[in-house]
Design an enzyme around this catalytic site. Structure first.
Site, mmCIF file in Angstrom:
data_model
loop_
_atom_site.group_PDB
_atom_site.id
_atom_site.type_symbol
_atom_site.label_atom_id
_atom_site.label_comp_id
_atom_site.label_asym_id
_atom_site.label_seq_id
_atom_site.Cartn_x
_atom_site.Cartn_y
_atom_site.Cartn_z
ATOM 1 N N HIS A 21 33.434 53.546 27.018
ATOM 2 C CA HIS A 21 35.047 52.402 27.082
ATOM 3 C C HIS A 21 35.415 52.129 26.043
ATOM 4 C CE1 HIS A 21 32.583 51.287 31.161
ATOM 5 N NE2 HIS A 21 33.764 52.235 31.525
ATOM 6 N N LYS A 45 31.704 46.530 45.395
ATOM 7 C CA LYS A 45 30.369 46.975 44.805
ATOM 8 C C LYS A 45 29.592 45.693 44.434
ATOM 9 C CE LYS A 45 32.484 50.818 42.128
ATOM 10 N NZ LYS A 45 32.688 51.503 40.857
ATOM 11 N N ARG A 94 36.016 61.997 31.812
ATOM 12 C CA ARG A 94 35.009 62.563 31.216
ATOM 13 C C ARG A 94 34.697 63.989 31.540
ATOM 14 N NH1 ARG A 94 31.178 57.859 33.247
ATOM 15 N NH2 ARG A 94 32.393 58.663 34.949
ATOM 16 N N SER A 132 28.270 53.627 33.382
ATOM 17 C CA SER A 132 27.809 52.592 33.571
ATOM 18 C C SER A 132 26.569 52.508 34.459
ATOM 19 C CB SER A 132 28.661 51.648 34.102
ATOM 20 O OG SER A 132 29.675 51.020 33.414
HETATM 21 O O1 PNS Z 1 35.753 51.512 37.005
HETATM 22 P P1 PNS Z 1 36.079 52.178 38.228
HETATM 23 O O2 PNS Z 1 35.262 51.393 39.225
HETATM 24 O O3 PNS Z 1 36.266 53.454 38.319
HETATM 25 O O4 PNS Z 1 37.282 51.571 38.514
HETATM 26 C C1 PNS Z 1 38.261 51.499 39.617
HETATM 27 C C2 PNS Z 1 39.611 50.719 39.885
HETATM 28 C C3 PNS Z 1 39.289 49.222 39.480
HETATM 29 C C4 PNS Z 1 40.527 51.400 38.381
HETATM 30 C C5 PNS Z 1 40.044 50.979 41.215
HETATM 31 O O5 PNS Z 1 39.077 50.664 42.138
HETATM 32 C C6 PNS Z 1 41.346 50.345 41.441
HETATM 33 O O6 PNS Z 1 42.526 50.237 40.830
HETATM 34 N N1 PNS Z 1 41.309 48.946 42.390
HETATM 35 C C7 PNS Z 1 42.223 48.044 42.799
HETATM 36 C C8 PNS Z 1 42.875 48.318 44.150
HETATM 37 C C9 PNS Z 1 43.855 49.402 44.150
HETATM 38 O O7 PNS Z 1 44.946 49.241 43.366
HETATM 39 N N2 PNS Z 1 43.609 50.430 44.759
HETATM 40 C C10 PNS Z 1 44.275 51.617 45.080
HETATM 41 C C11 PNS Z 1 44.116 52.571 43.843
HETATM 42 S S1 PNS Z 1 44.630 53.931 44.521
#
Ligand code: PNS
Length: 169
Positions: A21, A45, A94, A132
């Site tokens: 990150h 989560k 990645r 993570s």
């Molecule tokens: O670190 P992560 O868990 O891969 O992050 C995922 C994240 C936070 C980017 C994604 O879950 C997100 O944007 N959530 C917010 C809700 C949302 O907008 N959902 C529609 C996305 S297509």
């Protein structure tokens, strides 16, 4: 800084922040004037670090770089990005296995708001296998995390392991 600073939002769970990150954020600073690291609240989560701790870790790591801001958000990512007057979402890529999920999210976000673009960045090869989830597994089993996470994360994970070990005896 330009008259209209280019702001990018780097969203995620960051449970915990890894050197992968950090690498993406540093690379992003080569392209954008300001990066807002946005931690999703209530992701469903069960996190190891509560959100306050995740915010303070990232703030500590980037303490000398005021152009890196850390916030939390709820609800749709694109709505948050719009509220912050940004037009770019940064995501790290990645592996090939990241691609399907990231592609789906990027296209859905574009469907929801066509004025917001997702920019994918590749971390340095040395972090291509760092996640993570793996970091938490290794920490729980007492493996070395040197070079994989910032020292503050290493310390906090070690402290948690010690506390868990003490509780067991
Ligand atoms: O670190 P992560 O868990 O891969 O992050 C995922 C994240 C936070 C980017 C994604 O879950 C997100 O944007 N959530 C917010 C809700 C949302 O907008 N959902 C529609 C996305 S297509």
């Amino acid at each position: 800084m330009a008259a209209h600073p280019r702001t990018a939002v780097y969203p995620g769970t960051f449970d915990p922040l890894t050197n992968g990150h950090v690498d993406i954020i540093e690379r992003g600073l080569g392209l954008f004037d300001r990066i807002i690291v946005a931690i999703l609240l209530n992701s469903g989560k069960q996190p190891l670090f509560d959100v306050g701790e995740r915010v303070s870790i990232i703030r500590e790591v980037f303490a000398s770089q005021p152009v890196v801001e850390v916030e939390t958000f709820e609800g749709l990512l694109v709505d948050y990005v719009h509220r912050r007057h940004a037009t770019v979402i940064v995501r790290g890529l990645r592996t090939v296995s990241d691609f399907d999920y990231e592609r789906q999210m990027a296209l859905m976000n574009r469907h929801l708001r066509s004025d917001i673009e997702t920019v994918f960045m590749m971390p340095s090869e040395q972090y291509a296998y760092v996640s993570s989830t793996l970091i938490k597994d290794i920490a729980a089993l007492g493996g070395s995390l040197a070079g994989l996470v910032p020292p503050v994360v290493e310390t906090r994970l070690a402290r948690r392991r010690e506390a868990a070990t003490t509780r067991r005896v």
